[in-house]
Design an enzyme around this catalytic site. Structure first.
Site, PDB file in Angstrom:
ATOM      1  N   LYS A 175      35.036   7.547  11.718  1.00 29.34           N
ATOM      2  CA  LYS A 175      35.911   7.791  12.873  1.00 29.34           C
ATOM      3  C   LYS A 175      37.365   7.642  12.429  1.00 29.34           C
ATOM      4  O   LYS A 175      37.687   6.731  11.662  1.00 29.34           O
ATOM      5  CB  LYS A 175      35.568   6.785  13.972  1.00 29.34           C
ATOM      6  CG  LYS A 175      36.258   7.017  15.313  1.00 29.34           C
ATOM      7  CD  LYS A 175      35.786   5.966  16.330  1.00 29.34           C
ATOM      8  CE  LYS A 175      36.402   6.156  17.698  1.00 29.34           C
ATOM      9  NZ  LYS A 175      35.936   5.130  18.663  1.00 29.34           N
ATOM     10  N   SER A 197      34.487   7.083  22.970  1.00 30.52           N
ATOM     11  CA  SER A 197      35.485   7.798  22.200  1.00 30.52           C
ATOM     12  C   SER A 197      35.019   8.239  20.815  1.00 30.52           C
ATOM     13  O   SER A 197      35.673   9.063  20.187  1.00 30.52           O
ATOM     14  CB  SER A 197      36.721   6.920  22.042  1.00 30.52           C
ATOM     15  OG  SER A 197      36.400   5.760  21.296  1.00 30.52           O
ATOM     16  N   SER A 253      32.020   2.995  23.339  1.00 31.91           N
ATOM     17  CA  SER A 253      32.462   4.152  22.562  1.00 31.91           C
ATOM     18  C   SER A 253      31.550   4.564  21.415  1.00 31.91           C
ATOM     19  O   SER A 253      31.731   5.634  20.840  1.00 31.91           O
ATOM     20  CB  SER A 253      33.871   3.910  22.014  1.00 31.91           C
ATOM     21  OG  SER A 253      34.824   4.162  23.009  1.00 31.91           O
TER      22      SER A 253
END
Lengths: 456, 475
Positions: free
Chosen positions: A78, A153, A177
């Site tokens: 990420k 996210s 997330s």
């Protein structure tokens, strides 16, 4: 055999036996990326040259008998974890050209095992969001239905794993997330216990809630990655100085007699019927395997979202103060210092970031602190106690990961409150600091994955 | 109307740890800008602070030295504000639960000793520095100092005069230097002082509106700035005005305080507990270990000097640091009388040191120097006046008094007949003055003595000079 579909475990076995080579495997993944990434847009940065060089290097090392748990295996990370020399944007304009001069602890640990960084994945800007629509570099699409969101996210990481554009990925989870996008994309996502994995190098959203975890194709890979990334880090005072068990040792054991807690508060009105049915079916399956369902109560669940949005935004308002145009990142010149600050931040941050900074700044303001931040911390303590009490009766707690399957893009972008409620089942877990995993448990009639959350 | 002033002080002391508070960077003063920085003290995205345990130890040590309660559990907080020298946009400080609370120090002013309460001592990180010179329309930022550990000592509003305030700062400086936690250098900014000051009519209980004074970077400025500010406030009140609550800056060139920002412009720092650090837990075993590292403190030294036969005033001055107290005791041990050693040290030696901007611990003279000098004065080899010259020479050259006296021929003339010649000569040269003296102008005795000392280059024994003058002029 389609190489890009391999799990970590399968790839490791094939590489060790010499059935495939790291270069072959990496090429297969790039071929897959070339074909599906234009539709999915999971990546902010694809590290093609870097990855191929590392693959060649891994090839030599394997021939020399070198053994790293991830040697030759490509993972996505990420884009809010700092990677030395590789752009780390947090999907924000303000860090669009930021190249960290240091490595985060987790990626260093992956490096130590010989992993190949294939790319940095998209996220809601600074990990604030539940749909990966709030990215300065465009939204990511759910591989199961391109019109729906991948969740967020860590939507980029979940979508990349689900569409086989990497072997596995790392995400970060502040209020769901990792788990919510894993659930939306039909993969496995684990948020470890707070303090289990070092946060050093993870760009902070809400420091007391953030935790890095794996997003994988199966539970075994999740355990394998946990073995690698867990443990106390002298660079992170909040990482727990507790020995790391072998997470794979529990795999394949039976669950006879295991008490699975089912919180009455989680099967509420508004929950999607198909989600509810799917989760209940999963519970029946666990029961059939010998587990014992127990009804439990988490009485303060109703306050979790409110408390979370005060604590998380308060911490965020402070954590994001460093992006001021002075030292690194984007700067917009102004007439004076204040003007430069205001223009830099107005231009550099997206709408959701601004909304949360304003919320958090307000909650911490003198005169409001007691009513908001302090009260929210008190609620947090009660939520923690809820879990402590529940775990006296149950070994694990089982809930849906999200009240609905993946929603359509744009459906909630104008309705932040509704968007915030998408995290209703995952948020309490962060507030309590306990671990939670989302595993696939079925599909909706629209062929969208449904996730089952197990809290430990 | 009679007013009294109410003063509380905040002292910032830079801790003399080798490395910064949350990273391994050096804290050395004076390096090239931004050479003592890393990703942590620059506030890069994703970095985390790791506590320097030594800094905590230093604060505990200070707390113990000033009679504080050491908190078994304390924690850090973020103080949020934007400024280019503050890389993270917040300063890691302490708010609700500081490491030390409820202490006091004793100060003596005009022979009266009083306790000044200490509200708290907490630990925080220093900011960097903005540099405006040579940057054109821009400014430079130097982050070498960012993250240096800083201890904030907050007093109760127990101070009633600028003199007490200066004494208080001196005392704290002496203590932190003694226990080795801060070098106490006010000019380089290792020790900084802010004051909250208000005035109220004598007898009134409620406090007046206060102002905060910043930028007082020496003892003298602490005293001067407060004197100025108190006068300013009293003048406003006497003219029927009202004090505005604000922060004021001391301008040492102009000798005045000037408004910097009003209460309305004050920051809302939005303090909240620092989530990146775990709370500090201090157990008794740790406290005991730290206690063992504390040697004699100023107050204990003062008591021991009083036992050495010194009056309180002298003991107070000489106990302020270990080196002055040691020098005193060692000199006395060599045989000099305590009063004469004390007079020499508090008088001429301190004056020379002050002129050189030095402290007793930087004094090049040892007990043998002082004792040697005092013996020569005592046995009449030189006069007290010549003693001053010898002291200055000793200070400059490091030589002993005896050799200086020999080399320079400074031995006192005590031979009566030799002095008598000079006395006669001076008196015969000044018939008018002799007449005036005889007419009752007694103070002219000093004039004659001065002339004689001048003629003998100060070497004449003053006692004999006086005796002879009285005899010759007398009736």
């Amino acid at each position: 055999m389609e190489l890009h579909t391999l799990s970590i475990h399968e790839a490791r076995t094939a590489l060790d036996k010499g059935e495939i080579s790291p270069v072959e495997l990496t090429n297969a993944l790039f071929k897959r990326i070339d074909s599906v990434e234009p539709k999915i847009k999971a990546y902010v940065t694809i590290a093609r040259e870097h990855a191929l060089a590392r693959a060649t290097d891994a090839e030599g090392r394997i021939k020399n008998g070198d053994r790293g748990l991830l040697l030759g295996i490509s993972l996505a990370v990420k884009d809010n974890m700092c990677t030395d020399g590789i752009r780390t944007t947090c999907s924000s304009k303000i860090l669009e050209n930021f190249i960290p001069p240091y490595e985060s602890t987790v990626t260093q640990k992956l490096k130590d095992q010989g992993f190949i960084l294939i790319g940095k994945t998209n996220l809601d800007e600074f990990a604030m969001g539940s749909s990966t629509e709030n990215s300065a570099f465009g939204r990511t699409h759910n591989p199961w239905d391109l019109e729906t969101v991948p969740g967020g996210s860590s939507g980029g990481s979940a979508a990349a794993v689900a569409s086989d554009m990497c072997i596995a990925a790392l995400g970060s989870d502040t209020g769901g997330s990792i788990r919510q996008p894993a659930s939306f994309c039909g993969v496995v996502g684990l948020k470890p216990t707070y303090g289990r994995v070092s946060r050093y190098g993870l760009v902070a959203f809400a420091s007391s809630l953030d935790q890095i975890g794996p997003i994988t194709k199966n539970v075994r890979d999740s355990a394998m990655l946990m073995n690698i990334i867990s443990g106390h880090d002298p660079d992170d005072s909040t990482s727990a100085p507790i020995a790391v068990p072998d997470f794979t040792s529990g795999l394949g054991r039976d669950i006879k007699g295991m008490r699975i807690g089912i919180p009455s508060e989680y099967f509420i009105e508004g929950i999607d019927k198909e989600v509810e049915e799917s989760v209940k079916q999963a519970i029946r399956k666990l029961e059939a395997l010998g587990a014992v369902p127990v009804e439990i109560s988490l009485p303060h669940t109703g306050y979790a979202v409110a408390a979370y949005y005060i604590i998380a935004t308060s911490e965020a308002s402070s954590n994001l103060a460093r992006y001021d145009g002075v030292k690194y990142g984007a700067r917009t010149e102004g007439n004076d210092l204040l003007d430069m600050y205001m223009k830099t931040r107005a231009k550099g941050f997206g709408a959701e970031i601004k909304r949360r900074i304003i919320l958090g700044t307000y909650s911490l303001s003198s005169g409001y602190y007691d009513a908001y931040y302090k009260k929210a911390q008190q609620v947090r303590t009660l939520i923690k106690q809820d879990f402590e009490n529940a775990f006296k009766k149950a070994d694990v707690i089982v809930t849906p990961t999200s009240p609905t399957p993946a929603f359509r893009s744009g459906e909630k972008t104008d309705d932040p409150l509704h968007m915030y409620l998408a995290d209703i089942f995952t948020i309490s877990v962060n507030l309590a600091g306990v671990p939670g995993i989302s595993i696939p448990c079925g599909f909706s009639s629209g062929n969208l994955p449904i996730g089952l959350q197990i809290i430990g | 109307m009679q007013y009294e002033s109410v003063i509380g002080l905040e002292i910032h002391a830079q801790l003399s740890t080798d490395s910064k508070m949350f990273c391994g960077c050096s804290t050395k003063f004076g390096a090239e800008p931004n050479t003592q920085t890393c990703q942590v003290c620059i506030g890069m995205p994703g970095v985390l602070p790791v506590m320097n345990k030594k800094a905590i130890e230093y604060v505990i040590k200070t707390g113990l030295a000033v009679n504080c309660r050491i908190a078994p559990y304390s924690r850090f907080a973020r103080k949020n504000y934007f400024y280019p020298d503050l890389p993270k946009g917040y300063q890691i400080s302490q708010y609700e639960l500081p490491i030390c609370e409820h202490g006091f120090v004793e100060i003596t002013v005009d022979g009266i000793t009083k306790k000044i309460g200490l509200t708290r001592i907490h630990l925080e990180e220093d900011a960097g520095k903005n540099i405006h010179e040579g940057a054109g329309s821009h400014s430079f930022v130097d982050l070498n100092r960012a993250g240096t550990p800083l201890m904030e000592i907050v007093s109760e509003p127990d101070i009633r005069s600028p003199q007490e305030a200066a004494e208080f700062v001196k005392k704290l400086r002496a203590i932190v230097r003694d226990i080795g936690v801060c070098d106490g250098n006010m000019e380089q900014g290792s020790l900084r002082c802010d004051a909250n000051v208000s005035v109220r009519p004598v007898g009134q209980k409620e406090l007046g509106t206060k102002t905060e004074i910043k930028n007082m970077n020496s003892f003298r400025f602490v005293e001067k700035a407060l004197e100025y500010e108190i006068k300013r406030q009293i003048k406003i009140l006497n003219e029927g005005g009202r004090i505005v609550q604000e922060t004021r800056l001391w301008d040492s060139n102009k000798g005045i305080t000037e408004s910097m920002r009003s209460k309305e412009e004050a920051h809302d720092y939005r303090y909240f507990p620092e989530p990146d650090l775990v709370p500090v837990e201090v157990d008794n075993a740790w406290i005991e270990r730290i206690k063992e590292g504390i040697e004699e403190l100023p107050d204990e030294r003062k008591q021991s000097l009083i036992q050495h036969g010194l009056p309180e005033h002298d003991a107070n001055l000489l106990s302020i640091n270990r080196s002055s107290s040691d020098l005193f005791k060692k000199t006395v041990n060599l045989g000099s009388s305590s009063k004469s050693v004390s007079n020499l040290m508090i008088g001429d030696l301190r004056r020379i040191l002050n002129e050189e901007n030095k402290d007793f611990d930087e004094c090049p003279l040892g007990p043998e120097h002082l004792d040697g000098l005092l013996k020569l004065i005592e046995n009449g080899t030189i006069s007290g006046r010549i003693g001053k010259t010898v002291l200055e020479e000793m200070y400059k050259t490091g030589k002993h008094a005896e050799s200086i006296v020999k080399e320079k021929g400074l031995i006192q003339v005590s031979d009566e007949s030799e002095i008598e010649k000079v006395v006669d000569e001076i008196l015969s040269k000044s018939p008018k003055e002799v007449e005036r003296f005889r007419a009752g102008e007694e103070k002219l005795l000093g004039f004659f003595a001065g002339q004689i000392m001048k003629a003998t280059k100060g070497k004449a024994n003053p006692k004999i000079v006086n005796e002879l003058l009285r005899k010759k002029l007398g009736n």
